[in-house]
Design a protein around this motif. Structure first.
Motif, PDB file in Angstrom:
ATOM      1  N   MET A   1      -0.458   4.605 -10.611  1.00 17.37           N
ATOM      2  CA  MET A   1       0.416   4.520  -9.444  1.00 17.37           C
ATOM      3  C   MET A   1       0.059   3.287  -8.634  1.00 17.37           C
ATOM      4  O   MET A   1      -0.995   2.675  -8.844  1.00 17.37           O
ATOM      5  CB  MET A   1       0.322   5.776  -8.574  1.00 17.37           C
ATOM      6  N   ALA A   2       0.955   2.941  -7.715  1.00 15.87           N
ATOM      7  CA  ALA A   2       0.735   1.761  -6.878  1.00 15.87           C
ATOM      8  C   ALA A   2       1.347   1.990  -5.508  1.00 15.87           C
ATOM      9  O   ALA A   2       2.283   2.776  -5.342  1.00 15.87           O
ATOM     10  CB  ALA A   2       1.335   0.513  -7.522  1.00 15.87           C
ATOM     11  N   GLY A   3       0.799   1.292  -4.535  1.00 11.92           N
ATOM     12  CA  GLY A   3       1.333   1.318  -3.183  1.00 11.92           C
ATOM     13  C   GLY A   3       1.368  -0.091  -2.633  1.00 11.92           C
ATOM     14  O   GLY A   3       0.693  -0.990  -3.143  1.00 11.92           O
ATOM     15  N   GLY A   4       2.149  -0.284  -1.588  1.00  9.27           N
ATOM     16  CA  GLY A   4       2.262  -1.605  -0.986  1.00  9.27           C
ATOM     17  C   GLY A   4       1.571  -1.685   0.355  1.00  9.27           C
ATOM     18  O   GLY A   4       0.837  -0.778   0.764  1.00  9.27           O
ATOM     19  N   LEU A   5       1.810  -2.780   1.040  1.00 12.99           N
ATOM     20  CA  LEU A   5       1.262  -3.009   2.374  1.00 12.99           C
ATOM     21  C   LEU A   5       2.146  -2.275   3.382  1.00 12.99           C
ATOM     22  O   LEU A   5       3.257  -2.718   3.682  1.00 12.99           O
ATOM     23  CB  LEU A   5       1.228  -4.507   2.675  1.00 12.99           C
ATOM     24  N   VAL A   6       1.667  -1.164   3.879  1.00 14.08           N
ATOM     25  CA  VAL A   6       2.444  -0.334   4.792  1.00 14.08           C
ATOM     26  C   VAL A   6       2.137  -0.758   6.223  1.00 14.08           C
ATOM     27  O   VAL A   6       0.983  -0.729   6.655  1.00 14.08           O
ATOM     28  CB  VAL A   6       2.128   1.160   4.587  1.00 14.08           C
ATOM     29  N   ARG A   7       3.174  -1.132   6.938  1.00 17.19           N
ATOM     30  CA  ARG A   7       3.009  -1.637   8.304  1.00 17.19           C
ATOM     31  C   ARG A   7       3.653  -0.708   9.327  1.00 17.19           C
ATOM     32  O   ARG A   7       4.591   0.034   9.025  1.00 17.19           O
ATOM     33  CB  ARG A   7       3.635  -3.023   8.430  1.00 17.19           C
ATOM     34  N   ASN A   8       3.135  -0.777  10.555  1.00 14.07           N
ATOM     35  CA  ASN A   8       3.769  -0.122  11.690  1.00 14.07           C
ATOM     36  C   ASN A   8       4.932  -0.984  12.168  1.00 14.07           C
ATOM     37  O   ASN A   8       5.118  -2.122  11.709  1.00 14.07           O
ATOM     38  CB  ASN A   8       2.756   0.054  12.829  1.00 14.07           C
ATOM     39  N   LEU A   9       5.700  -0.473  13.111  1.00 16.48           N
ATOM     40  CA  LEU A   9       6.831  -1.236  13.641  1.00 16.48           C
ATOM     41  C   LEU A   9       6.394  -2.547  14.285  1.00 16.48           C
ATOM     42  O   LEU A   9       7.147  -3.520  14.297  1.00 16.48           O
ATOM     43  CB  LEU A   9       7.600  -0.384  14.660  1.00 16.48           C
ATOM     44  N   ASP A  10       5.169  -2.566  14.823  1.00 18.35           N
ATOM     45  CA  ASP A  10       4.694  -3.784  15.471  1.00 18.35           C
ATOM     46  C   ASP A  10       4.113  -4.793  14.482  1.00 18.35           C
ATOM     47  O   ASP A  10       3.611  -5.854  14.881  1.00 18.35           O
ATOM     48  CB  ASP A  10       3.663  -3.456  16.551  1.00 18.35           C
ATOM     49  N   GLY A  11       4.156  -4.467  13.188  1.00 16.84           N
ATOM     50  CA  GLY A  11       3.674  -5.378  12.168  1.00 16.84           C
ATOM     51  C   GLY A  11       2.237  -5.172  11.750  1.00 16.84           C
ATOM     52  O   GLY A  11       1.776  -5.773  10.769  1.00 16.84           O
ATOM     53  N   SER A  12       1.505  -4.333  12.460  1.00 20.38           N
ATOM     54  CA  SER A  12       0.110  -4.076  12.105  1.00 20.38           C
ATOM     55  C   SER A  12       0.021  -3.196  10.862  1.00 20.38           C
ATOM     56  O   SER A  12       0.921  -2.409  10.574  1.00 20.38           O
ATOM     57  CB  SER A  12      -0.623  -3.405  13.270  1.00 20.38           C
TER      58      SER A  12
END
Length: 236
Positions: free
Chosen positions: A61-72
């Motif tokens: 499996m794989a996942g990506g770069l998960v960000r908050n609404l503020d970009g963090s």
């Protein structure tokens, strides 16, 4: 509506794992995307996941770069498995008291620099999991005994036990509007999260720790739940 889209509607909230497992008999594709409803992805996200997974045949499996609404970057985006000891380190802030100790390391990796290429990690964000179907058939579906939270951690442990790696892909970005689906019942969600963590510990680590340490961690988990729940009630 696009004829390729099929919607299965449940009459009641079955929990994340049960609802996700329900669709498995209806899917025949090589890859499956488990995506929270409060996530936003780009039009080319699926194609990019497929390209990376095709080039890493041992990845389950794989996942990506998960960000908050503020970009963090969200804390659970890339992480080590939160073992009972690592959880105790985090709750007691031992990583801050002993920053140079390898034994007192937090399980969250989001404060480290982003890698330039896909890397193998112990865990990704459960909000976006791109899974190889052939790997899923080896490992099995998510454990439905978890109603909400920690079914992803359980899955990570089982994938890695079968020598199937988990990839973090830094150049695939996902926006997760965290909490938008659970803000109406915060204490209930908090309860399921802590209950799931206790189940996770008992399932995978009960025999790996001294009895006193193991149950001390369990007590700390429930004390933490009580403190957080009290804080929610006081704010209301």
């Amino acid at each position: 509506m696009d004829k390729r889209v099929h919607i299965l509607k449940n009459r009641e909230n079955m929990g994340f794992a049960s609802a996700a497992n329900l669709v498995l008999p209806h899917i025949s594709s090589e890859y499956l995307l488990f995506l929270n409803p409060d996530c936003l992805i780009s039009p080319d996200t699926l194609a990019r996941f497929v390209k990376v997974m095709d080039s890493h045949p041992q990845a389950g499996m794989a996942g990506g770069l998960v960000r908050n609404l503020d970009g963090s970057e969200q804390a659970a985006c890339r992480r080590a498995v939160p073992t009972p000891w690592r959880t105790l380190v985090r709750i007691c802030h031992l990583d801050k008291l002993f920053p140079n100790s390898k034994r007192c390391q937090n399980f969250e990796l989001h404060r480290q620099p982003l890698p330039a290429h896909p890397i193998e990690v112990e865990g990704i964000s459960g909000a976006c999991m791109f899974v190889r179907r052939s790997a899923l058939e080896i490992v099995g579906p998510m454990d439905e005994a978890y109603f909400l939270h920690c079914e992803d951690l359980d899955w990570f442990m089982r994938f890695r036990a079968q020598q199937l790696s988990i990839l973090f892909i830094p150049d695939i970005e996902v926006v997760h509007v965290k909490g938008v689906c659970s803000h109406r019942q915060p204490i209930r969600v908090l309860w399921y999260k802590h209950r799931g963590m206790v189940r996770f510990y008992r399932k995978f680590f009960r025999d790996e720790y001294p009895l006193l340490l193991f149950w001390s961690v369990i007590v700390v988990v429930w004390v933490r739940f009580a403190i957080l729940a009290m804080g929610i009630l006081m704010r209301r």
